[in-house]
Write an enzyme that holds these catalytic residues in place. Structure first.
Site, short mmCIF file in Angstrom:
data_model
loop_
_atom_site.label_atom_id
_atom_site.label_comp_id
_atom_site.label_asym_id
_atom_site.label_seq_id
_atom_site.Cartn_x
_atom_site.Cartn_y
_atom_site.Cartn_z
N GLU A 1 1.16 -2.17 12.59
CA GLU A 1 1.37 -3.62 12.63
C GLU A 1 1.68 -4.14 14.03
O GLU A 1 1.99 -5.32 14.18
CB GLU A 1 2.47 -3.98 11.63
CG GLU A 1 2.04 -3.72 10.19
CD GLU A 1 3.15 -3.93 9.18
OE1 GLU A 1 4.17 -4.53 9.55
OE2 GLU A 1 2.99 -3.50 8.03
N LYS B 1 3.60 0.81 16.10
CA LYS B 1 4.80 0.76 15.26
C LYS B 1 4.92 2.03 14.42
O LYS B 1 6.01 2.51 14.15
CB LYS B 1 4.75 -0.47 14.36
CG LYS B 1 5.91 -0.60 13.39
CD LYS B 1 5.72 -1.77 12.45
CE LYS B 1 6.86 -1.88 11.45
NZ LYS B 1 6.65 -2.95 10.45
N GLN B 2 3.76 2.57 14.03
CA GLN B 2 3.76 3.68 13.06
C GLN B 2 2.45 4.46 13.17
O GLN B 2 1.54 4.07 13.89
CB GLN B 2 3.89 3.10 11.65
CG GLN B 2 2.73 2.20 11.26
CD GLN B 2 3.08 1.23 10.17
OE1 GLN B 2 3.53 0.13 10.45
NE2 GLN B 2 2.87 1.63 8.92
N TRP C 1 0.83 -1.21 0.00
CA TRP C 1 0.00 0.00 0.00
C TRP C 1 0.86 1.25 0.00
O TRP C 1 0.36 2.35 -0.26
CB TRP C 1 -0.92 0.00 1.22
CG TRP C 1 -0.23 0.24 2.53
CD1 TRP C 1 0.81 -0.45 3.06
CD2 TRP C 1 -0.57 1.24 3.51
NE1 TRP C 1 1.16 0.05 4.29
CE2 TRP C 1 0.33 1.09 4.59
CE3 TRP C 1 -1.54 2.23 3.56
CZ2 TRP C 1 0.29 1.90 5.71
CZ3 TRP C 1 -1.58 3.04 4.69
CH2 TRP C 1 -0.68 2.88 5.75
N ASP C 2 2.15 1.09 0.29
CA ASP C 2 3.08 2.22 0.28
C ASP C 2 2.98 3.00 -1.03
O ASP C 2 3.08 4.23 -1.04
CB ASP C 2 4.53 1.74 0.44
CG ASP C 2 4.75 0.91 1.69
OD1 ASP C 2 3.77 0.36 2.23
OD2 ASP C 2 5.91 0.79 2.13
#
Length: 771
Positions: A495, A602-603, A364-365
């Site tokens: 994640e 994580k993000q 998806w990046d």
């Protein structure tokens, strides 16, 4: 030959903080979206004596192996795909007297490297010492052509320094499964599958190969030619060795200080089904020869350099007042441009074409972090990237059916050929938001380009089929005293949380996806052809509209924050500050379930919604979301800090915004995550561009007016960039207290700066705003 250009566009070896060999192989790669070549030791080849990780990577050229599960259930991916690491086209064999670089260990030292990003030329100087202490300098120049995407050029100069003796230069590539010594326990690093076969195509007058894969049944042809040498350079001849391998060689007597040059142009073929590659190899080879016949290294380099000049003319981002970060920004844009597939059949691998990390998969990046750069600066490339999703739409529909759904498309979390390749389904396949991410990117592309043919012929179908997925996967439930549409057992962008109920990001993107389907059905209402072909009914669209309006969005009314997912507030917080720095990233040191049961990210996850869907978010809401999520985010993902920089800029946390951005933009060039050796972080490159545009420039794009709310760092004197909007190209110059906009081409449109709208036309092509 040396092409001198502006130092602001050059990456010199001396300026890099790290001189570690594998790191340099990544930084000094060259590519063009069709292929990429790591900057290896040119004498390494398949030699086990060197520590490098050489390789040629062709975008979309992969093989696979069956995934071994302890327990395999329905719908688990069958195969692990991996991009192939082909032979290193930089490799050169050199004999000095009775010493041979193929069998004797020549000591190779990096003396100088310079990547000229304005031309795409990599210029290098190596000092090479034989076991007998004979030394020579080896100059290597190389480029991946942007004018002919199948062409790679490499040029060698051999200069003895302390001896006179016979030298033989040999250019033969008789292997295909490139051997590397790179070892890494990082789960994100993929191993080479090694399933290729190389066959020489004889009697062609030049070395030509058919490279085929074992399981994926792909074929690609590679050929190369040596430029004819004229005095004082020694003649070079085409030959066949004792093993019936074809190549070039030149033998001459060398003296100290005397340079001899050797040039080669490679034609790296497109990917074909194996049966076609075998049947039509002569035809494919003939077409490839057209790229490298009757030309030279210099002329092809110049043609490619002109394309790079055009790229910078339209895509450069100029920062006045921050030279260190300026270079990083340009490196990021350079790498993005080198990584993007341009054939509508490939996308952008997570590591670009600089290594096989993450298996060379597309994530998806591309759609969320990288595509906006191309949509605003090279819309034709953005369209090609979206067409990859259209060409794999049928596979996505098949995967939805295999999953057990009656309708819709289920795009893969990570893939090369359109099929899911993520064996760890908890944090991979369950990230269903990929469907809505792609729909969001389709809408953003259309919104910015007004490409009516694309939305009608391709984009609408993607939006419709992904919307159908949500109607199949979601359901209604009674929550907070009312009937709401819910999406349970999903994994959001973060994640460190998996298989949750009603992830906020996922639900908002799905809601948008459903509303887009409704919007375009109404747009095409009078077009019976497209709606009947896709079997659209009024009842289906009414159901989508109702589901979108009833979408459940978890919210903590006490803290006034968007909840990352339902019942997120019940999880205990993990004290990130108490964890030793050696334990990061946490995914390498903690059991996933230990992370899943805590409030630790994580993000960026929920706050991504705050910049993707700014409408309706008050400043107080942005501040509350930021203050809640930033302390529990480890930023173990390179995608994270740029997003936090955007929100920090919008809420007035200027120093935090700059700190986050500076770390994000330096991810690869400064090796912030200490793993650039495995390849660039392509998503982070795009996210850093978004940090500038959506954060500091303050771009808020919507269907009615393009608007800006700038928040420049205090050290920046001004920011300059160009963007394409609705068929126009504009140049923006943003100062600390004003914005200048110039219409460069097109009929013009409205531009809004801090709620003050002005209309630019060819007759009124320049406006200034004070803020």
């Amino acid at each position: 030959m040396r092409i001198e250009q502006s130092p602001e566009f050059q990456i010199h070896l001396q300026t890099l903080r790290s001189k570690e060999e594998l790191f340099l192989e990544t930084i000094y790669n060259v590519g063009n979206g069709h292929f990429g070549v790591r900057d290896s030791n040119p004498l390494q080849g398949n030699n086990h004596d060197y520590i490098g990780s050489p390789g040629l990577f062709i975008n979309g050229f992969f093989d696979y192996e069956e995934v071994a599960y302890g327990e395999k259930y329905r719908g688990y991916p069958d195969n692990n795909q991996g991009i192939n690491r082909l032979f290193d086209p930089r490799f050169i064999r050199i004999k000095v007297g009775n010493e041979d670089s193929l069998t004797d260990h020549f000591k190779v030292e990096n003396i100088d490297k310079n990547l000229d990003m304005q031309t795409g030329l990599l210029h290098e100087l190596f000092s090479v010492t034989t076991p007998g202490n004979r030394n020579f300098n080896l100059v290597v120049e190389s480029f991946a052509s942007l004018s002919k995407l199948n062409v790679y050029g490499v040029r060698y100069s051999v200069i003895p320094t302390n001896f006179s003796d016979e030298i033989e230069v040999i250019k033969v590539h008789d292997y295909v499964n490139q051997t590397v010594h790179q070892q890494d326990e990082d789960v994100r690093v993929s191993t080479d599958l090694g399933q290729m076969q190389l066959d020489f195509i004889p009697d062609n007058g030049q070395p030509s190969y058919l490279v085929t894969t074992f399981r994926s049944q792909q074929g690609a042809i590679i050929t190369y030619q040596a430029s004819e040498n004229f005095a004082p350079n020694p003649p070079i001849e085409y030959f066949r060795d004792d093993n019936h391998h074809y190549g070039y060689r030149s033998k001459y007597y060398a003296k100290p200080g005397s340079a001899k040059d050797f040039e080669f142009l490679f034609a790296i073929g497109d990917i074909h089904p194996l049966v076609n590659a075998n049947m039509y190899s002569d035809q494919y080879l003939s077409s490839l020869n057209n790229y490298i016949n009757d030309t030279t290294f210099k002329s092809d380099l110049m043609a490619s350099a002109q394309v790079w000049q055009t790229f910078w003319l339209h895509s450069d981002v100029e920062i006045d007042g921050d030279p260190a970060l300026q270079l990083c920004v340009r490196f990021n844009l350079f790498e993005l441009n080198q990584s993007a597939g341009r054939d509508a059949l490939t996308s952008i691998p997570a590591k670009g074409l600089t290594g096989n990390g993450y298996g060379g998969h597309f994530f998806w990046d591309t759609e969320i972090f990288m595509l906006p750069f191309f949509t605003y600066t090279q819309p034709e490339v953005a369209k090609d990237l979206l067409m990859f999703r259209y060409h794999t739409l049928q596979i996505a529909k098949e995967q939805a059916s295999d999953f057990g759904l009656g309708k819709g498309a289920m795009y893969p979390w990570r893939t090369i050929n359109g099929y899911e390749s993520s064996a760890y389904w908890l944090a991979g396949q369950a990230q269903f938001h990929i469907n809505a991410d792609i729909a969001f990117a389709v809408e953003q592309y259309y919104e910015i380009t007004s490409d009516d043919d694309f939305i009608r012929d391709y984009g609408f179908e993607i939006i419709l089929e992904t919307a159908r997925f949500w109607m199949e996967y979601g359901n209604y439930a009674e929550l907070d005293g009312k009937r709401q549409f819910v999406l349970n057992r999903v994994t959001g962008p973060d994640e460190y949380s998996a298989l949750v109920d009603n992830n906020y990001y996922t639900n908002v993107l799905a809601q948008s996806n459903l509303r887009l389907a409704v919007k375009y059905v109404r747009k095409f209402k009078g077009d019976d052809g497209i709606l009947s072909r896709l079997h659209v009914t009024d009842d289906e669209i009414d159901a989508m509209e109702k589901a979108a309006n009833a979408m459940y969005l978890p919210y903590d009314k006490e803290k006034n924050v968007k909840l990352q997912f339902q019942n997120f507030e019940q999880l205990p917080k993990m004290d990130i500050s108490a964890i030793d720095q050696s334990m990061f990233p946490l995914l390498l040191h903690y059991h996933p379930l230990m992370l899943y049961r805590h409030q630790v990210n994580k993000q960026a996850d929920t706050i991504m919604v705050d910049f993707m869907f700014p409408e309706g978010n008050t400043l107080d809401q942005l501040k509350a979301d930021y203050e809640f999520y930033e302390p529990i985010t480890t930023h173990d993902s390179s995608l994270s800090k740029a997003i936090y920089a955007i929100i920090a800029a919008r809420i007035g946390k200027d120093q935090q915004a700059y700190n986050f951005f500076s770390q994000a933009v330096q991810t690869d060039l400064m090796d912030v995550h200490h793993n650039t050796k495995n390849g660039i972080h392509a998503g982070s490159l795009g996210a850093a561009w978004e940090g500038i545009m959506y954060g500091f420039a303050g771009i808020v794009n919507n269907a009615t007016s393009f608007s800006l709310e700038p928040h420049l760092p205090s050290t920046w004197n001004c920011l300059k960039f160009k963007v394409h909007l609705y068929g126009n190209e504009f140049k923006f110059t943003i100062y600390q207290d004003s914005v200048e906009v110039e219409l460069l081409s097109g009929e013009g449109t409205d531009i809004t700066v801090y709620s003050h709208r002005k209309h630019l036309t060819p007759d009124n092509n320049r406006e200034t705003w004070q803020y």
